[in-house]
Design an enzyme around this catalytic site. Structure first.
Site, PDB file in Angstrom:
ATOM      1  N   TRP A 106    -121.381 -19.334  58.645  1.00  0.00           N
ATOM      2  CA  TRP A 106    -120.795 -20.530  58.038  1.00  0.00           C
ATOM      3  C   TRP A 106    -120.768 -21.691  59.014  1.00  0.00           C
ATOM      4  CZ3 TRP A 106    -121.334 -19.844  53.247  1.00  0.00           C
ATOM      5  CH2 TRP A 106    -121.193 -18.565  52.695  1.00  0.00           C
ATOM      6  N   ASP A 176    -112.585 -25.002  59.890  1.00  0.00           N
ATOM      7  CA  ASP A 176    -112.801 -24.340  58.601  1.00  0.00           C
ATOM      8  C   ASP A 176    -111.989 -23.053  58.635  1.00  0.00           C
ATOM      9  OD1 ASP A 176    -113.663 -22.905  56.417  1.00  0.00           O
ATOM     10  OD2 ASP A 176    -115.786 -22.897  56.966  1.00  0.00           O
ATOM     11  N   LYS A 200    -109.776 -16.771  49.001  1.00  0.00           N
ATOM     12  CA  LYS A 200    -109.545 -15.619  49.852  1.00  0.00           C
ATOM     13  C   LYS A 200    -108.049 -15.357  50.045  1.00  0.00           C
ATOM     14  CE  LYS A 200    -113.913 -16.648  52.127  1.00  0.00           C
ATOM     15  NZ  LYS A 200    -114.752 -15.559  51.606  1.00  0.00           N
TER      16      LYS A 200
END
Length: 365
Positions: A106, A176, A200
């Protein structure tokens, strides 16, 4: 009559497990939200009823994270992946560089998107070690002239997590936190911006949370499309256009659940206990199971591991599926096994996996 439904042992990496109490409340309110005669999905986002839901969610997130007054809380769409583009679009000015710490897939995607708008540079990377660890703080090259320093706090694919964040002084730090937001206490004031997809730890997919320092926001570029400006959403309390109303409602209910569970201190303690069940089995298996991440970088959210024999690993995943365990396959890019133990995954579910792993080893040595 109360109908009980058998719940899976859900270790999906995202969308992931939601608290059963939240699902049951949403079920009860689905058709008639607080006597309105409408579902929350049918409410106007301009209505007083929805504004109450919206503002309460913001207030509870502020309370749980102790977010200072000089920060905005935004509810956006497009997932963390859109943030990969919005951040350099808003904050990377012509001729400027931006620093990125590479710790997995990511962070690589965020780096690639920044190339479309300016010059990203690697401040540190653990790629040469197949992302088995988080770089040491001493390895990070702090460029005070950079527009910002970006990192990914938890890496779902490789199972690594930052334990201590770098101190960057006047250099804006952006994180992030999609896969470990709200899993432990942090000092928000150390960051210029935090962002996270909800799917999540915060709720269902469809909502992206952004926590951003107002002074940093004021430095944003203005000559970009309206919907891609953070200022647009800040000025309109995230209601410039129709937001993902049901997702925000669910996020708000998850925040209430976290508070009822004892807040972030209780959640963090439980997350440590949950992960320990599984890591202990790996560590005590004499190599039958082995982890991907180095011990000092292990994630409490995503436990990545392999079974020493490839054929046994296939058998392990097949038998686990038959036993009711869901989502244990590693990411398609790396294979292996992964147990995602997010906030809403019960302690009993992690204990059940640990017991299954012990028995599988006993039966297959």
């Amino acid at each position: 009559m109360t109908v009980t439904t058998k719940r899976a042992f859900n270790f999906n990496a995202g969308p992931s497990a939601l608290p059963l109490e939240v699902l049951q409340k949403a079920q009860a309110e689905l058709v008639d939200f607080k006597g309105t005669g409408m579902s929350v999905m049918e409410l106007s986002h301009r209505s007083a009823e929805f504004e109450g839901v919206h503002n309460e969610a913001i207030a509870n997130l502020r309370e749980l994270y102790d977010i200072p007054e000089n920060y905005e809380v935004l509810f956006l769409q497009g997932g963390a992946s859109l943030q990969f583009s919005m951040i350099p679009m808003n904050f990377l000015k012509e001729g400027q560089k931006a620093s990125y710490i590479q710790t997995g897939a990511w962070s690589e995607k965020a780096f690639a998107e920044a190339k479309l708008f300016g010059t990203p540079v690697e401040a540190a990377s653990s790629k040469s070690n197949n992302y088995k660890n988080i770089p040491a703080l001493s390895e990070i090259q702090i460029d005070e002239e950079a527009a910002y320093l970006h990192l990914t706090s938890n890496n779902t694919i490789f199972g690594t997590q930052w334990k201590t964040f770098p101190t960057t002084g006047d250099l804006p730090l952006i994180a992030d936190m999609s896969s470990d937001i709200l899993s432990k206490k942090i000092d928000v004031s150390n960051f210029a911006m935090i962002y996270a997809g909800a799917q999540k730890n915060l709720g269902p997919s469809g909502v992206t949370v952004v926590i951003i320092r107002k002074e940093f926001l004021e430095k944003a570029n203005s000559n970009i499309p309206t919907m891609l400006k953070y200022a647009t959403h800040s000025k309109n309390n995230s209601l410039y256009n129709t937001p993902p109303t049901f997702g925000i409602y669910m996020l708000g209910e998850v925040l209430k659940w976290v508070k009822a569970e004892g807040g972030l201190e209780a959640i963090e303690q439980r997350n440590e206990e949950k992960a320990k069940y599984i890591y202990d089995v790996i560590d005590n298996s004499n190599g039958f199971y082995y982890g991907h991440a180095t011990e000092d970088s292990r994630s409490l959210m995503n436990i990545t591991f392999r079974v020493a024999d490839e054929e046994l690993e296939k058998k392990f995943l097949a038998e686990a599926k038959t036993a009711g365990f869901v989502g244990l396959n590693g990411h398609r890019s790396v294979g292996g096994c992964r147990a995602s133990t997010y906030n809403a995954v019960p302690l009993e579910t992690c204990k059940a996996l640990a017991d299954f792993m012990v028995k599988f080893q006993q039966d297959n040595q």
